[in-house]
Scaffold this motif. Structure first.
Motif, PDB file in Angstrom:
ATOM      1  N   THR A  69       0.837  -1.203   0.000  1.00 38.23           N
ATOM      2  CA  THR A  69       0.000   0.000   0.000  1.00 38.23           C
ATOM      3  C   THR A  69       0.873   1.256   0.000  1.00 38.23           C
ATOM      4  O   THR A  69       0.561   2.240  -0.677  1.00 38.23           O
ATOM      5  CB  THR A  69      -0.954  -0.015   1.218  1.00 38.23           C
ATOM      6  OG1 THR A  69      -1.835  -1.120   1.068  1.00 38.23           O
ATOM      7  CG2 THR A  69      -1.767   1.265   1.323  1.00 38.23           C
ATOM      8  N   ASP A 112      -6.253  -1.248  -4.642  1.00 39.94           N
ATOM      9  CA  ASP A 112      -5.721  -1.805  -3.396  1.00 39.94           C
ATOM     10  C   ASP A 112      -6.702  -2.831  -2.825  1.00 39.94           C
ATOM     11  O   ASP A 112      -7.662  -2.473  -2.149  1.00 39.94           O
ATOM     12  CB  ASP A 112      -5.461  -0.677  -2.381  1.00 39.94           C
ATOM     13  CG  ASP A 112      -4.564  -1.147  -1.235  1.00 39.94           C
ATOM     14  OD1 ASP A 112      -4.367  -2.367  -1.100  1.00 39.94           O
ATOM     15  OD2 ASP A 112      -4.064  -0.291  -0.482  1.00 39.94           O
ATOM     16  N   GLU A 113      -6.472  -4.078  -3.153  1.00 35.93           N
ATOM     17  CA  GLU A 113      -7.337  -5.197  -2.723  1.00 35.93           C
ATOM     18  C   GLU A 113      -8.817  -4.869  -2.922  1.00 35.93           C
ATOM     19  O   GLU A 113      -9.605  -4.972  -1.977  1.00 35.93           O
ATOM     20  CB  GLU A 113      -7.088  -5.524  -1.253  1.00 35.93           C
ATOM     21  CG  GLU A 113      -5.656  -5.906  -0.947  1.00 35.93           C
ATOM     22  CD  GLU A 113      -5.517  -6.344   0.493  1.00 35.93           C
ATOM     23  OE1 GLU A 113      -6.324  -7.166   0.935  1.00 35.93           O
ATOM     24  OE2 GLU A 113      -4.605  -5.843   1.171  1.00 35.93           O
TER      25      GLU A 113
HETATM   26 MG    MG Z   1      -2.128  -2.799   2.166  1.00 35.86          MG
END
Ligand code: MG
Ligand code: ATP
Length: 272
Positions: free
Chosen positions: A46, A157-158
């Motif tokens: 991240t 991000d996911e």
């Molecule tokens: Mg992360």
């Protein structure tokens, strides 16, 4: 249009930390390429994505998009999170419009909003309150909001991790297809090896302490990808092996660094 991303020997140490979170990350992502970042929790995925989004400046090194240093966020580089982050008092269409309004991209906005809602399969739900939608549908609204800015770079991000297997699979296929059709550069963080194989052209495997790109695995499969095809399983196996080798390295298990001859993946190619 799609963006080129260059990560030039990026290191980062958060204030108050003694050890760097990221160390000498060096990579290039070509225009129109789809890259996945995989790595154990806390390895800095991240952090790296935030640098590409212009939300964080590296302590050392430079991130460039289209050869220009990234110093602040830009609507052309769009970040999508695990949660859809919608305004519950607005309907589907209003939520998507709001993205364009915030970014000041109002010219042709109404057409774009309708076009992308259609594209993500929500054309018939445009007047629905977002609270009446399922989690997968809400994530589609967030996707339409991102796409309606016509970004050159989509940072994810996911984005599907909170969804059930079937909804997730459908969204993975749709987003990969949309990225190809719109000629978008895409960077996807995922903990799901199958998701990386389903969506990416190349996967960077990261290790932690310090966070770094340990190697990369090409995914030489045509779209749309068949998860039941033997070649999908073979690529998944190779990637899994590389991921385990990286995990072994960071837990001090040297044996994991040298896989046995019959399962050894191709040599690690640095992401330059
Ligand atoms: Mg992360
Ligand atoms: N703003 C911050 N201030 C201080 N430390 C931070 C900050 N953001 C992240 N970190 C630390 O940096 C490291 C990497 O965090 P990051 O969120 O990038 O990991 P990640 O690979 O995305 O993990 P996950 O898979 O769990 O999301 C962690 O040790 C985290 O605690």
């Amino acid at each position: 249009m799609s963006a080129t991303v260059t990560i030039d020997y990026v290191s980062h140490t958060f204030r108050g930390h003694r050890e760097p979170t990221l160390s000498s990350v060096d990579a290039r992502i070509e225009a129109g390429e789809r890259v996945a970042l995989v790595g154990r929790s806390g390895c800095g995925k991240t952090t790296l994505l935030q640098m590409m989004a212009g939300l964080l400046l590296p302590s050392e090194g430079v991130v460039r998009i289209n050869n220009r240093q990234v110093t602040r966020p830009n609507a052309r580089w769009n970040l999508m999170f695990q949660k859809a982050c919608l305004y519950p008092w607005l309907n589907v269409r209003e939520n998507v419009r709001l993205g364009c309004l915030f970014a000041g991209r109002t010219e042709g906005m109404e057409d774009r909003v309708d076009r992308f809602l259609e594209l993500v399969g929500l054309g018939d739900r445009r007047d629905a309150p977002v609270q009446s939608l399922s989690g997968g549908q809400q994530q589609r609204v967030a996707l339409a909001r991102s796409l309606s800015l016509e970004p050159e770079l989509l940072l994810l991000d996911e984005p599907f991790s909170a969804l059930d297997t079937f909804t997730r699979g459908a969204l993975q296929d749709d987003v990969a297809q949309i990225a190809a059709d719109q000629d978008l550069t895409m960077v996807l963080i995922t903990h799901d090896i199958d998701e990386a194989v389903a969506m990416a052209d190349r996967v960077f495997v990261m290790a932690q302490n310090p966070g770094r790109v340990l190697g990369e695995e090409p995914i030489p499969l045509a779209f749309p990808r068949n998860r039941h095809a033997p070649e999908f399983s073979r690529v998944r196996e190779r990637l899994m092996h590389r991921f385990e080798a990286a995990s072994g390295l960071q837990s001090g298990n040297e044996a994991a660094e040298t896989p046995s001859a019959d399962t050894q993946p191709p040599p690690i190619r640095r992401a330059v």
